[in-house]
Write a protein that holds these residues in place. Sequence first.
Motif, PDB file in Angstrom:
ATOM      1  N   TYR A  47       0.803  -1.228   0.170  1.00  0.00           N
ATOM      2  CA  TYR A  47       0.017  -0.217  -0.085  1.00  0.00           C
ATOM      3  C   TYR A  47       0.801   1.130   0.094  1.00  0.00           C
ATOM      4  O   TYR A  47       1.718   1.260   0.775  1.00  0.00           O
ATOM      5  N   LYS A  48       0.733   1.994  -1.024  1.00  0.00           N
ATOM      6  CA  LYS A  48       1.652   3.213  -1.115  1.00  0.00           C
ATOM      7  C   LYS A  48       3.220   2.838  -1.198  1.00  0.00           C
ATOM      8  O   LYS A  48       3.555   1.926  -1.798  1.00  0.00           O
ATOM      9  N   ASP A  49       3.902   3.289  -0.074  1.00  0.00           N
ATOM     10  CA  ASP A  49       5.250   3.081  -0.102  1.00  0.00           C
ATOM     11  C   ASP A  49       5.571   2.019   0.980  1.00  0.00           C
ATOM     12  O   ASP A  49       6.920   1.685   1.518  1.00  0.00           O
ATOM     13  N   THR A  50       4.706   1.251   1.347  1.00  0.00           N
ATOM     14  CA  THR A  50       4.601   0.356   2.676  1.00  0.00           C
ATOM     15  C   THR A  50       4.223  -1.090   2.065  1.00  0.00           C
ATOM     16  O   THR A  50       3.319  -1.333   1.397  1.00  0.00           O
ATOM     17  N   VAL A  69       7.331  -5.210   8.367  1.00  0.00           N
ATOM     18  CA  VAL A  69       6.591  -4.068   7.720  1.00  0.00           C
ATOM     19  C   VAL A  69       7.696  -3.291   7.198  1.00  0.00           C
ATOM     20  O   VAL A  69       8.885  -3.021   8.067  1.00  0.00           O
ATOM     21  N   MET A  70       7.777  -3.000   6.052  1.00  0.00           N
ATOM     22  CA  MET A  70       8.893  -2.040   5.243  1.00  0.00           C
ATOM     23  C   MET A  70       8.187  -0.719   4.658  1.00  0.00           C
ATOM     24  O   MET A  70       7.306  -0.877   3.956  1.00  0.00           O
ATOM     25  N   THR A  71       9.034   0.276   4.965  1.00  0.00           N
ATOM     26  CA  THR A  71       8.713   1.660   4.105  1.00  0.00           C
ATOM     27  C   THR A  71       9.905   1.987   3.363  1.00  0.00           C
ATOM     28  O   THR A  71      10.937   2.089   4.102  1.00  0.00           O
ATOM     29  N   LYS A  72       9.398   2.130   2.191  1.00  0.00           N
ATOM     30  CA  LYS A  72      10.631   2.643   1.457  1.00  0.00           C
ATOM     31  C   LYS A  72      11.808   1.750   1.515  1.00  0.00           C
ATOM     32  O   LYS A  72      13.074   2.197   1.416  1.00  0.00           O
ATOM     33  N   GLY A  73      11.700   0.518   1.732  1.00  0.00           N
ATOM     34  CA  GLY A  73      12.638  -0.579   1.665  1.00  0.00           C
ATOM     35  C   GLY A  73      13.201  -0.824   2.832  1.00  0.00           C
ATOM     36  O   GLY A  73      14.263  -1.561   3.212  1.00  0.00           O
TER      37      GLY A  73
END
Length: 167
Positions: A47-50, A69-73
């Motif tokens: 979802y979006k960048d997550t 959980v990863m955001t922007k890698g």
Amino acid sequence: MKQFFLTTMIVVSLVLGTNGIHAQTTETQLNQVELLKQYFGTWKSEYKDTTQMFVFTPYTKGMQGSYKVMTKGKIIYQCKQLWAYDKNSDKILGMQFDKSALGVAVYLCWFSSKNVNETVGLIIRDPEHIEKTNEQWKEEFKSRDLFIQSHMVNNKTVSVRTFMRVK
């Protein structure tokens, strides 16, 4: 004699047929261990960048899992899970060990149908004081490779995620 035999056969057929129909309406209990196997594999939700990832593998009459959980890698949350079937309650008990926290989360889940799993969070103060938290999850398998996860807090949906099997 022929008439008596024919009448007897009709009556026996009706009795057996009725008995068979009655047996079909009896509800069967869901096999929680077998249904849990639907989770085995790697699941991904974006979802979006997550990105959220679950990896579930068999472990005795349950499974072990890794979640991140990863955001922007970059990993922003990570934990290990252990899920085991409890014969006495006919439910599945789960424990989650967070990598960054000292606490342990405990869950109780069950399949309410062949494709719907319901989970509640628990707080264990001691063996005699187990309380339900205000968090719940409902996961519905739409196919072998897709499930929808709804997360509720105080009986209000706060998020809905689609997980796709990647392995």
